[in-house]
Design an enzyme around this catalytic site. Structure first.
Site, PDB file in Angstrom:
ATOM      1  N   GLU A   1     -27.455  -9.966  18.092  1.00  0.00           N
ATOM      2  CA  GLU A   1     -27.645  -8.895  17.111  1.00  0.00           C
ATOM      3  C   GLU A   1     -26.931  -7.624  17.575  1.00  0.00           C
ATOM      4  OE1 GLU A   1     -31.820  -8.493  16.334  1.00  0.00           O
ATOM      5  OE2 GLU A   1     -31.592  -6.610  15.226  1.00  0.00           O
TER       6      GLU A   1
ATOM      7  N   LYS B   1     -34.238  -7.962  24.203  1.00  0.00           N
ATOM      8  CA  LYS B   1     -33.268  -6.869  24.192  1.00  0.00           C
ATOM      9  C   LYS B   1     -32.357  -7.024  25.399  1.00  0.00           C
ATOM     10  CE  LYS B   1     -34.861  -4.491  20.635  1.00  0.00           C
ATOM     11  NZ  LYS B   1     -34.034  -4.100  19.469  1.00  0.00           N
TER      12      LYS B   1
ATOM     13  N   LYS C   1     -37.098 -12.835  20.561  1.00  0.00           N
ATOM     14  CA  LYS C   1     -35.880 -12.003  20.649  1.00  0.00           C
ATOM     15  C   LYS C   1     -36.027 -11.135  21.887  1.00  0.00           C
ATOM     16  CE  LYS C   1     -34.578  -7.791  18.120  1.00  0.00           C
ATOM     17  NZ  LYS C   1     -34.450  -7.227  16.759  1.00  0.00           N
TER      18      LYS C   1
ATOM     19  N   GLY D   1     -37.633  -5.221  12.150  1.00  0.00           N
ATOM     20  CA  GLY D   1     -38.854  -4.417  12.250  1.00  0.00           C
ATOM     21  C   GLY D   1     -38.564  -3.086  12.898  1.00  0.00           C
TER      22      GLY D   1
ATOM     23  N   SER E   1     -40.169  -9.415  19.046  1.00  0.00           N
ATOM     24  CA  SER E   1     -39.052  -8.728  19.678  1.00  0.00           C
ATOM     25  C   SER E   1     -39.575  -8.105  20.962  1.00  0.00           C
ATOM     26  CB  SER E   1     -38.521  -7.648  18.728  1.00  0.00           C
ATOM     27  OG  SER E   1     -37.582  -6.825  19.375  1.00  0.00           O
TER      28      SER E   1
ATOM     29  N   ASP F   1     -27.230  -5.406  12.385  1.00  0.00           N
ATOM     30  CA  ASP F   1     -28.425  -4.612  12.090  1.00  0.00           C
ATOM     31  C   ASP F   1     -27.923  -3.200  11.750  1.00  0.00           C
ATOM     32  OD1 ASP F   1     -30.646  -2.890  12.312  1.00  0.00           O
ATOM     33  OD2 ASP F   1     -31.459  -3.792  14.119  1.00  0.00           O
TER      34      ASP F   1
HETATM   35  O1  OSB Z   1     -33.014  -3.134  16.785  1.00  0.00           O
HETATM   36  O2  OSB Z   1     -34.374  -4.378  15.815  1.00  0.00           O
HETATM   37  C1  OSB Z   1     -34.155  -3.342  16.430  1.00  0.00           C
HETATM   38  C2  OSB Z   1     -37.417  -1.449  17.048  1.00  0.00           C
HETATM   39  C3  OSB Z   1     -36.987  -0.147  16.875  1.00  0.00           C
HETATM   40  C4  OSB Z   1     -35.663   0.106  16.610  1.00  0.00           C
HETATM   41  C5  OSB Z   1     -34.763  -0.969  16.507  1.00  0.00           C
HETATM   42  C6  OSB Z   1     -35.181  -2.279  16.657  1.00  0.00           C
HETATM   43  C7  OSB Z   1     -36.529  -2.517  16.966  1.00  0.00           C
HETATM   44  C8  OSB Z   1     -37.093  -3.836  17.214  1.00  0.00           C
HETATM   45  C9  OSB Z   1     -38.590  -3.992  16.980  1.00  0.00           C
HETATM   46  O3  OSB Z   1     -36.459  -4.758  17.671  1.00  0.00           O
HETATM   47  C10 OSB Z   1     -38.994  -5.112  16.105  1.00  0.00           C
HETATM   48  C11 OSB Z   1     -40.467  -5.007  15.698  1.00  0.00           C
HETATM   49  O4  OSB Z   1     -40.816  -4.182  14.848  1.00  0.00           O
HETATM   50  O5  OSB Z   1     -41.252  -5.782  16.238  1.00  0.00           O
HETATM   51 MG    MG Z   2     -31.801  -4.725  16.062  1.00  0.00          MG
END
Ligand code: OSB
Ligand code: MG
Length: 375
Positions: free
Chosen positions: A213, A163, A161, A290, A135, A238
């Site tokens: 997501e 953001k 992934k 995660g 991510s 999520d």
């Molecule tokens: O939205 O998935 C999420 C990290 C902190 C809070 C929310 C999210 C995330 C990540 C990190 O996308 C994923 C990882 O642990 O590598």
């Molecule tokens: Mg998420």
């Protein structure tokens, strides 16, 4: 199994690079490590509530309060014969899923160690390896993002992934897709859009994304069901899914085709398994999210992700994607084929590096059965 003592440690482990999402920037893992001493074994868990209430309502401070004043007193000195017994003792506490999940994880570890089986096995896992992705937070420029994607792909990550947020969405997906036409790619908005933004989300349909997501409100399943009818890209929830009931509502309304499971968000491995099973019954795939966990939380994620219906790559990357040094050994590494091997040793299957844990501990408190706590 008698619960002799419970120790809390608020830790701070700096990330190698800041992690930026639509809701803010994180620079360190500031979670709470929970160690539960029972007859002969110590179980470890990680409470993933962070400094600020931006991803979820909980923070490290609310978790500490609820653990110290309500959850821990309900457990200390009790004799339990299963994790379910502990859940019954904590059931009066409403919400505070991350606090509960950290404790539950430590108890699963303790029971697995007592039975001398792996956490994956005690949870019902069936895979020897799990397929993993990475991510990637919002980057200073599109070029930085493409470079980062290239780097992770060269290490072997099976899925990317990225953001997104309003104004930094279509352009990012277009740039990554153009450079890498065939990779598994998905986007995460962390609730940054509303139904009024349909026109700005629709162009994402052209990039053959695995999923989008949590585009809309963290507590808005209904609007997601409306958006789902307007997009061809599958919606994955999520933040909207806190328990199996939410999952059933979302599936029934057609609000999502895929669900992201994080044990912290849903209150533990038991609730995670319920969601996993409810999704499997409707042929809805799940994948493991995660929270930038240390090796202790990561070990739990890997064990859970070894269950059958975790059918898409998880946000479960190698330790070195996050930290210069983890608090477990061996650290979690990714195999060249984009998988992480599920530990087979008892419990979480890795050792906690006590000297490293000491160094990252900001504050510590130990609560003992029949005794006052020391902080
Ligand atoms: O939205 O998935 C999420 C990290 C902190 C809070 C929310 C999210 C995330 C990540 C990190 O996308 C994923 C990882 O642990 O590598
Ligand atoms: Mg998420």
């Amino acid at each position: 199994m008698r619960i002799e003592s419970i120790e809390l440690r608020h830790i701070k482990i700096p990330y190698l690079t800041p992690f930026q999402t639509s809701f803010g920037v994180g620079v360190e893992n500031d979670h709470t490590i929970i160690a539960i001493k029972t007859d002969g074994v110590i179980g470890w868990g990680e409470c993933v509530a962070s400094a600020e209430p931006y991803y979820s309502a909980e923070t490290a401070q609310t978790a500490w309060h609820v653990l110290r004043d309500f959850i821990i007193p309900s457990l200390l000195g009790k004799n339990i014969s299963s994790v379910d017994d502990a859940l019954a003792l904590m059931a009066r506490v409403r919400g505070h899923n991350m606090a509960k999940a950290g404790v539950e994880a430590a108890l699963w570890d303790a029971f697995a160690k007592q039975k001398e089986i792996s956490l994956a096995k005690i949870l019902g896992g069936t895979r020897d390896e799990i397929v993993v992705g990475v991510s990637i937070g919002l980057q200073p420029s599109v070029a930085d993002l493409v470079k980062r994607v290239a780097g992770y792909l060269s290490e072997g990550y099976a899925r990317i992934k990225i953001k997104i947020e309003p104004g930094r969405d279509v352009e990012l997906a277009a740039a990554v897709r153009k450079e890498f036409p065939n990779i598994l790619l998905q986007v995460d908005a962390n609730s940054a859009y509303s139904l009024r933004d349909i026109a700005r989300l629709r162009p994402l349909d052209q990039f053959n994304l695995l999923l989008i997501e949590q585009p809309l409100g963290y507590d808005d399943i209904y609007d997601h069901s409306k958006l789902a009818r307007e997009l061809t890209t599958p919606i994955c929830l999520d933040e909207s899914i806190d328990n199996v009931s939410d999952a059933n509502v979302a599936m029934e309304l057609g609000a999502c085709k895929i669900i992201n499971i994080k044990p912290g968000r849903v209150g533990g491995f038991s609730e995670s398994k319920k969601i996993h099973d409810a999704c499997a019954a409707r042929n809805v795939p799940v994948w493991h999210g995660g929270m930038l966990e240390s090796g202790i939380g990561r070990a739990g994620n890997i064990a859970l992700a070894s269950l059958e219906n975790f059918r898409l790559p998880g946000d479960i990357s190698a330790s070195k994607r996050y930290f210069s040094e983890d608090i477990v050994e061996p650290e979690f590494e990714m195999n060249r084929d984009g998988t992480i091997t599920v530990p087979t040793q008892p419990g979480i299957g890795v050792e906690v590096k006590m000297n490293r844990l000491e160094r990252v501990t900001q504050s510590r408190a130990e609560f003992k059965a029949n005794r006052l706590y020391s902080e």
